[in-house]
Scaffold this active site. Structure first.
Site, PDB file in Angstrom:
ATOM      1  N   TYR A   1       0.843  -1.191   0.000  1.00 20.82           N
ATOM      2  CA  TYR A   1       0.000   0.000   0.000  1.00 20.82           C
ATOM      3  C   TYR A   1       0.883   1.247   0.000  1.00 20.82           C
ATOM      4  CZ  TYR A   1      -3.546  -3.426   1.234  1.00 20.82           C
ATOM      5  OH  TYR A   1      -4.367  -4.522   1.218  1.00 20.82           O
TER       6      TYR A   1
ATOM      7  N   ASN B   1     -11.963  -1.589  -5.067  1.00 17.73           N
ATOM      8  CA  ASN B   1     -11.731  -1.849  -6.483  1.00 17.73           C
ATOM      9  C   ASN B   1     -12.849  -2.737  -7.040  1.00 17.73           C
ATOM     10  OD1 ASN B   1     -10.704  -2.546  -9.023  1.00 17.73           O
ATOM     11  ND2 ASN B   1      -9.331  -4.088  -8.168  1.00 17.73           N
TER      12      ASN B   1
ATOM     13  N   CYS C   1      -5.739  -5.773  -7.651  1.00 19.43           N
ATOM     14  CA  CYS C   1      -5.640  -5.435  -6.233  1.00 19.43           C
ATOM     15  C   CYS C   1      -5.105  -6.611  -5.412  1.00 19.43           C
ATOM     16  CB  CYS C   1      -6.985  -4.951  -5.701  1.00 19.43           C
ATOM     17  SG  CYS C   1      -8.334  -6.113  -5.949  1.00 19.43           S
ATOM     18  N   HIS C   2      -5.203  -7.813  -5.952  1.00 25.72           N
ATOM     19  CA  HIS C   2      -4.678  -8.985  -5.233  1.00 25.72           C
ATOM     20  C   HIS C   2      -3.149  -8.949  -5.128  1.00 25.72           C
ATOM     21  CE1 HIS C   2      -4.581 -10.185  -9.492  1.00 25.72           C
ATOM     22  NE2 HIS C   2      -3.568 -10.983  -9.161  1.00 25.72           N
TER      23      HIS C   2
ATOM     24  N   GLU D   1       0.214 -16.816 -10.198  1.00 32.86           N
ATOM     25  CA  GLU D   1       1.135 -15.911 -10.873  1.00 32.86           C
ATOM     26  C   GLU D   1       2.593 -16.163 -10.476  1.00 32.86           C
ATOM     27  OE1 GLU D   1      -0.081 -11.827 -10.503  1.00 32.86           O
ATOM     28  OE2 GLU D   1      -2.095 -12.244 -11.262  1.00 32.86           O
TER      29      GLU D   1
END
Length: 156
Positions: A95, A118, A126-127, A153
């Protein structure tokens, strides 16, 4: 007019809502309920493009998205969501990183709040935002889904 449909994914059904201008919501729990249109009957191009690109993402054939978006939010929220688009596949930011990217380093909590609002999960990633101590913090879709996405990912 908003059209709503869903696709199946390895982490549950994903709801997609869109106007003719673009995708307005991607998530697991609809912000508002609209009549459901089966994907096979959808003619809305933003939804069709979004559904295809999400399926490619889950099949590891896509790392970035290029669907038109039609988001509603404050200017600050939109600036945060825009900054999220710069966090690449397979990477995470905090953040604080996003607050610094916005030239507003004291806005860490406000960034967290905007991140939590979001409306376009996965596509606006946002993850990929984690706590300063590298912990998985809040995700509107639940921490298990966030963990799954980051593993998918190659982050975890």
């Amino acid at each position: 007019m908003i059209i709503q449909t869903y696709i199946t994914s390895p982490i549950d059904n994903i709801i997609i809502q869109a106007t003719e201008k673009g995708v307005s919501y991607v998530g697991f729990y609809p912000l508002e309920t609209y009549p459901h249109v089966p994907l096979a009957k959808v003619t809305n191009e933003p939804i069709l493009s979004c559904a295809l690109q999400l399926k490619e993402y889950f099949n590891k054939k896509r790392k970035t998205f290029n669907v038109p978006l039609d988001t509603k939010g404050t200017e600050f929220q939109k600036s945060v969501w825009n900054a999220l688009l710069d966090v690449p596949y397979g990477k995470t930011n905090t953040y604080g990183d996003i607050a610094h990217a916005l030239n507003n380093p004291k806005a860490v909590r406000a960034v967290g709040a905007a991140n939590g609002k979001n409306p376009i999960s996965i596509i606006v990633p946002c993850h990929r935002i984690i706590g300063a101590n590298a912990t998985l913090t809040g995700y509107a879709g639940g921490l298990e889904r966030k963990r799954w996405l980051l593993k998918h990912e190659g982050v975890l």
